[in-house]
Design an enzyme around this catalytic site. Structure first.
Site, mmCIF file in Angstrom:
data_model
loop_
_atom_site.group_PDB
_atom_site.id
_atom_site.type_symbol
_atom_site.label_atom_id
_atom_site.label_comp_id
_atom_site.label_asym_id
_atom_site.label_seq_id
_atom_site.Cartn_x
_atom_site.Cartn_y
_atom_site.Cartn_z
ATOM 1 N N LYS A 74 0.817 -1.219 0.000
ATOM 2 C CA LYS A 74 0.000 0.000 0.000
ATOM 3 C C LYS A 74 0.853 1.274 0.000
ATOM 4 C CE LYS A 74 -4.069 -2.146 2.076
ATOM 5 N NZ LYS A 74 -5.155 -2.046 3.041
ATOM 6 N N ASP A 110 -10.133 2.261 2.389
ATOM 7 C CA ASP A 110 -10.326 1.641 3.708
ATOM 8 C C ASP A 110 -11.082 2.606 4.628
ATOM 9 O OD1 ASP A 110 -9.046 -0.752 3.095
ATOM 10 O OD2 ASP A 110 -7.077 0.014 3.665
#
Ligand code: ATR
Length: 294
Positions: A74, A110
């Site tokens: 990420k 997220d």
């Protein structure tokens, strides 16, 4: 590959990680492609750490419309982007990539996945704000803390075994006027923090099947505080079961996974998809037996 009826390339996306065999994302996106009758592909893309830098550098020419990014890439994906939205910029981590005007764009869904799950499972959960308590200070905690502060919770208490990590994550909690609302704590302070909490979130791996138990005494927690867990195997963790038993509203972790997938699907395949019961059932069917039932 082309769609002959319209002579347009069939959009292709996937989930990039190492390892990536465990990812449920192909199930989620495959379900939506079928449900909306769309032409598209979504694959697991295992990228060896030794090749990751070259992979992201070449992403614009890969033929992919975009991708999800999971552990451990990420941060690397964020560094490779030409354009980051403010969320991804603040978190330094990207889980959703797409190509726009030839440029690699990144965001972090997220945060919106965590918030959308609570909006769906506990409507009105954020009305009035107040104190929030977040257990853990890993990657998931970063998105959770950022999202809680963005919805007006203050203070946002980050409780973690390793104090330095709690401090780093607490620094991400910024109120709407930009001032810091994050506070770092050890587990010894948890009882007094719970006594004033409006929301309690577990972001540690404790309580997951195969991990150790999460040993939290909920007795100081107000009975109307929302309790949620990002662990979803089991679907009802011991923390959620204990909270439900004493009458607290609860929300399971699987919804965060499902909701974080939707914005990427919309970017690549053109329809903003719904998280409904059929999607839950499709994903639950792929979980191990120890996940239990909803
Ligand atoms: P992720 O990025 O998926 O959130 P992570 O970075 O591995 O996962 O973070 C896991 C979290 O669970 C961390 O907050 C970790 O605490 P430390 O920062 O002190 O390592 C917490 N955690 C894991 N095992 C734990 C244990 N046995 N007791 C207390 N906390 C634990």
């Amino acid at each position: 590959m082309t769609d002959r009826s319209e002579n347009r390339p069939i959009p292709r996306a996937g989930v990039i990680g190492w390892p990536v065999a465990h990812s449920r994302s192909p199930v989620i996106h495959g379900h939506w492609l079928a449900r909306y009758g769309l032409q598209g592909r979504y694959d697991r893309i295992a990228v060896d750490p030794a090749e990751a830098e070259a992979f992201f550098a070449g992403f614009r020419d890969s033929g992919l419309a975009g991708a999800n990014v999971t552990v451990p890439y990420k941060e690397a994906a964020a560094k490779a982007c030409d354009v980051l939205d403010p969320l991804a910029e603040a978190l330094g981590a990207v889980n959703t990539l797409w190509i726009e005007d030839g440029r690699l764009n990144g965001t972090n869904t997220d945060v919106t996945g965590f918030l959308a799950n609570l909006d769906a499972e506990a409507p009105g959960w954020d009305a009035g704000g107040g104190a929030a308590v977040v257990l853990g200070a890993g990657g998931a905690a970063r998105a959770v803390v950022y999202g809680l502060a963005a919805r007006g919770f203050a203070p946002v208490h980050v409780v973690n075994r390793t104090r330095a990590r709690a401090e780093a994550v607490a620094a991400l909690a910024k109120g709407r006027d930009g001032h810091s609302v994050g506070r770092a704590h050890g587990f010894d302070e948890l009882p007094q923090l719970l006594a004033r909490a409006r929301v309690l979130v577990n972001t540690t791996s404790l309580g997951m099947a195969g991990s150790g138990p999460l040993d939290v005494d909920l007795s100081p927690l107000p009975h109307d505080a929302l309790v949620t867990d990002i662990v979803y195997v089991p679907l009802e963790t011991p923390l959620l079961a204990a909270a439900r038993l004493r009458g607290n509203p609860v929300a399971g972790g699987l919804g965060m996974l499902l909701h974080q997938a939707a914005p990427g699907f919309a970017r690549w395949f053109g329809v903003f998809p719904e998280v409904d019961e059929a999607l839950y059932e499709a994903v639950i069917a792929t979980l191990p037996p120890e996940a239990g039932r909803r």
